[in-house]
Design an enzyme around this catalytic site. Structure first.
Site, PDB file in Angstrom:
ATOM      1  N   GLY A   1      -8.035  73.342  41.617  1.00 26.70           N
ATOM      2  CA  GLY A   1      -8.699  74.511  42.204  1.00 26.70           C
ATOM      3  C   GLY A   1      -9.934  74.951  41.434  1.00 26.70           C
TER       4      GLY A   1
ATOM      5  CB  SER B   1      -9.357  68.773  37.178  1.00 18.45           C
ATOM      6  OG  SER B   1      -8.203  68.675  37.997  1.00 18.45           O
ATOM      7  CE  LYS B   2     -15.306  69.233  43.231  1.00 14.80           C
ATOM      8  NZ  LYS B   2     -16.402  68.373  43.443  1.00 14.80           N
ATOM      9  NE  ARG B   3      -5.099  66.246  39.768  1.00 12.49           N
ATOM     10  CZ  ARG B   3      -4.101  66.695  39.019  1.00 12.49           C
ATOM     11  NH1 ARG B   3      -3.017  67.192  39.579  1.00 12.49           N
ATOM     12  NH2 ARG B   3      -4.174  66.677  37.707  1.00 12.49           N
TER      13      ARG B   3
END
Ligand code: GLU
Length: 462
Positions: free
Chosen positions: A244, A240-242
């Protein structure tokens, strides 16, 4: 046979890190085999494809150093050719027109759902005479898929994978408005572009069965396939965005060098023994599909950062000075640029990203009025300022401006006042660099030179 591969992004967003890895693996494969790496922009979804996304993809690839052979091919320019192939399949009896209404199709879906089955088309127009076609329905063209037997893929990464043909329904090739579906466009383009090897994410594996059926229906030779492992976050969860899962442009913004990201992405699913640091030329010599692993790769920001620190340390200082100036948003005058280049060896030891490096580079980029941060300013109390005034006089008469002599001069100054070195060197650092942390203050003073050092000291009047 010359190896021909392609990277085929859909321009509906930025160049995602997973797609960048796909592009890179294709590129390494082509360069290793002295083949061709083609770029195909899959922009048939006109509503979702944007010029901004196309630019982001082209910029991202260029920044990463991934060059493609020939002009990029835009899938949207090939719609007629896609339709032509659908009509060829109709003529061969390998496709048919389906006049189902949207209501019929949704009823079919509901029925399958009620039975707990995946939605599938029941083939009701497969053998029906078109003379029975209802008025006013623009037909779609469907592939007449095989009803028995298996479709087998000998995947270079996943091994032999097969599906019973009974599992695959008659997919749509041309929509009612005559536009091709994704499946048709990919197959026609892969064929026409002479692709010998498809390398893409394993999320495409299920599409591959259908695509192979389509190649077979046209009696075309399908390319070989290699489906790359998924990329997970460092904790093993879906990326996910978290974790990277951001665009290549965001990594650039965060201060990563392209060679670091390239090296890192290469290691996501491919390995060469325990080697971590692999320069591009070396990777081209070594890369092949045998060493791609099947299990999911884990994206580890700390590893990427450590690689980046390595590539910063070995990067050419002239180049880094240019990148730093860009980040500082300043055009440095020639003297500042020279100071920066000379000081980089010291700054690089601590930096992990270009952001760190640009921040620390301010000590060289600034002139006499170096900005003093809060901590340094707190240290520069009136007593310290008075002492620095005396030190300025002492240093002004230093016989030489070499680091060892400067250190001896400061030590002598401290000893004469019963102070330890830190009690003099820290205020000195605060005044000269505006910070409490820097490379050796004597090295910094050498790079700044006598005049600028004394000017900065002089600017700290009691
Ligand atoms: N356009 C597809 C995507 O961006 C890739 C198609 C392919 O590689 O076959 O996911």
């Amino acid at each position: 046979m010359t190896a021909v591969v392609r990277f085929a992004p859909s321009p509906t967003g930025f160049l995602h890190i997973g797609n960048a890895r796909t592009a890179l693996f294709n590129w390494f494969y082509a360069r290793h085999h002295r083949g061709r790496f083609l770029l195909r922009i899959e922009d048939t979804d006109r509503a979702r494809s944007t010029q901004a996304a196309i630019d982001a993809i082209l910029d991202g690839l260029t920044w990463l150093g991934i060059d493609w052979d020939g002009e990029a091919i835009y899938q949207s320019t090939r719609l007629e050719r896609h339709a032509e192939v659908a009509h060829a399949l109709l003529a061969r009896g390998r496709a048919y027109r389906c006049y189902c209404t949207p209501e019929e199709l949704s009823a079919m879906r509901e029925q399958a759902k009620a039975k707990g089955q995946p939605p599938r088309y029941d083939g009701r127009w497969r053998d029906r005479d078109p003379s029975e076609a209802p008025a006013g329905v623009a037909p779609v063209v469907r592939l007449k898929a095989l009803l028995s037997g298996d479709t087998v893929i000998h995947d270079r990464v996943q091994g032999e994978v097969r599906v019973g043909n009974a599992q695959l329904d008659d997919m749509v090739l041309l929509r009612g408005d005559g536009t091709p579906t994704y499946m048709l466009a990919v197959v026609v383009d892969d064929h026409d572009m002479g692709i010998t090897q498809v390398i893409r994410g394993s999320d495409h594996l299920t599409n591959t069965f259908r695509q192979v059926q389509l190649f077979n229906a046209m009696e075309w030779t399908a390319p070989a396939y290699a489906h790359l492992p998924l990329i997970h976050g460092a904790d093993g969860a879906k990326m996910s965005k978290r974790h990277g899962a951001i665009g290549v442009d965001a990594y650039r913004e965060l201060g990563f060098l392209p060679e670091a990201l390239r090296n890192y992405l290469l290691r996501l699913g491919w390995g060469h023994g325990d080697d971590e640091i692999i320069a591009t030329e070396q990777a081209i010599a070594w890369f092949d599909l045998d060493a791609v692993v099947r299990s999911a790769a884990r994206f580890d920001m700390d590893k990427l950062t450590a690689l980046n620190a390595h590539y910063l340390r070995i990067a050419d200082d002239e180049r880094l000075a240019g990148l730093i100036a860009e980040r500082l948003g300043e055009t440095l005058d020639e003297a500042a640029r020279r100071r920066l280049i000379q000081g980089l060896a010291g700054l690089k030891q601590r930096a992990r990203t270009l952001v760190d490096l640009a921040d620390s580079a301010r000590i060289y980029a600034a002139g006499a009025a170096v900005p003093i941060d809060a901590k340094a300013s707190a240290l520069l109390d009136p007593a310290a300022r008075t002492m620095l005034l005396e030190l300025e006089v002492h240093l002004a008469s230093a016989p030489s401006w070499a680091a060892a002599d400067l250190e001896a001069a400061v030590r002598g100054f401290a000893a004469a006042r019963n102070l330890n070195l830190g009690e003099v060197a820290q205020p000195l650092r605060a005044a000269v660099t505006g910070r409490l942390v820097s490379p050796s203050i004597f090295d910094v003073m050498v790079v700044l030179g006598r005049d600028l050092t004394l000017a900065r000291l002089g600017a700290i009047d009691p």
